[in-house]
Write an enzyme that holds these catalytic residues in place. Sequence first.
Site, PDB file in Angstrom:
ATOM      1  N   ASP A 185      33.532 110.147  45.513  1.00 15.30           N
ATOM      2  CA  ASP A 185      33.916 110.178  46.919  1.00 15.30           C
ATOM      3  C   ASP A 185      32.709 109.784  47.773  1.00 15.30           C
ATOM      4  OD1 ASP A 185      34.680 110.860  49.538  1.00 15.30           O
ATOM      5  OD2 ASP A 185      35.849 112.577  48.858  1.00 15.30           O
ATOM      6  N   GLU A 192      38.087 101.086  38.756  1.00 16.83           N
ATOM      7  CA  GLU A 192      37.293  99.882  38.518  1.00 16.83           C
ATOM      8  C   GLU A 192      38.172  98.691  38.167  1.00 16.83           C
ATOM      9  OE1 GLU A 192      33.457  98.631  35.721  1.00 16.83           O
ATOM     10  OE2 GLU A 192      34.196 100.698  35.794  1.00 16.83           O
ATOM     11  N   GLU A 249      30.836 113.677  32.440  1.00 17.53           N
ATOM     12  CA  GLU A 249      31.325 112.842  33.541  1.00 17.53           C
ATOM     13  C   GLU A 249      31.781 113.766  34.664  1.00 17.53           C
ATOM     14  OE1 GLU A 249      34.389 109.242  34.762  1.00 17.53           O
ATOM     15  OE2 GLU A 249      34.820 110.409  32.946  1.00 17.53           O
TER      16      GLU A 249
END
Length: 212
Positions: free
Chosen positions: A118, A195, A44
């Site tokens: 970003d 999220e 990730e």
Amino acid sequence: MRQRKIKNIEERLNDFSALTINNPQHLKGKWKTVFNNDHPIYLEIGCGKGQFITTYAAKYPQWNFIAIEGHQSVVLRALEKATEMESSNIKFLLEYIKDIRDYFDRGELAGIFLNFSDPWPKDRHAKRRLTYGKRLLQYCDVIREGGAIQFKTDNESLFDFTLDQIETAGLKILEISRDLHASEFADANITTEYEDKFASTGKNINYVKIRA
């Protein structure tokens, strides 16, 4: 977003040295030795406070995970979570990466996750976006055959940009939704802190999975 300063951050990060990797470029082609097994390795990029990666690691103990995060004050919380959950299949890189191929060999990863990266909204910064076409192809170089890149964002402009870059790079879309939480992929979705925040306000989450 400006990150708050944390007192004695270096000392606090040192408390988690067992989870962090120093000189990661020296491990190119040898990452399996870090985990002492042959399990697939997932990465990730931009793990934030670690909700996604620690949840994933707990759900799939038969996989290994590497989390990258350059913001020290943010990754500190991710390290705390991994410790609280007694995660034995996660390692952290505390830095920013320009070219993923400097750290991983061809086919060394099973997949890559890009969550709420970003957006770098100014046009002149397009090459800095993690889904810029050249970067996507670099990811593909280090992902093994059958692997994938998964990307989520709340930013519509960044998602549109990403789809254009995928097409230009000649990559194949495996799954896609402009409202992930209402889609057929929702049950398998693991969320991030961002999220959860966005979804709670009714904001749709964009999602795409690309064959590497």
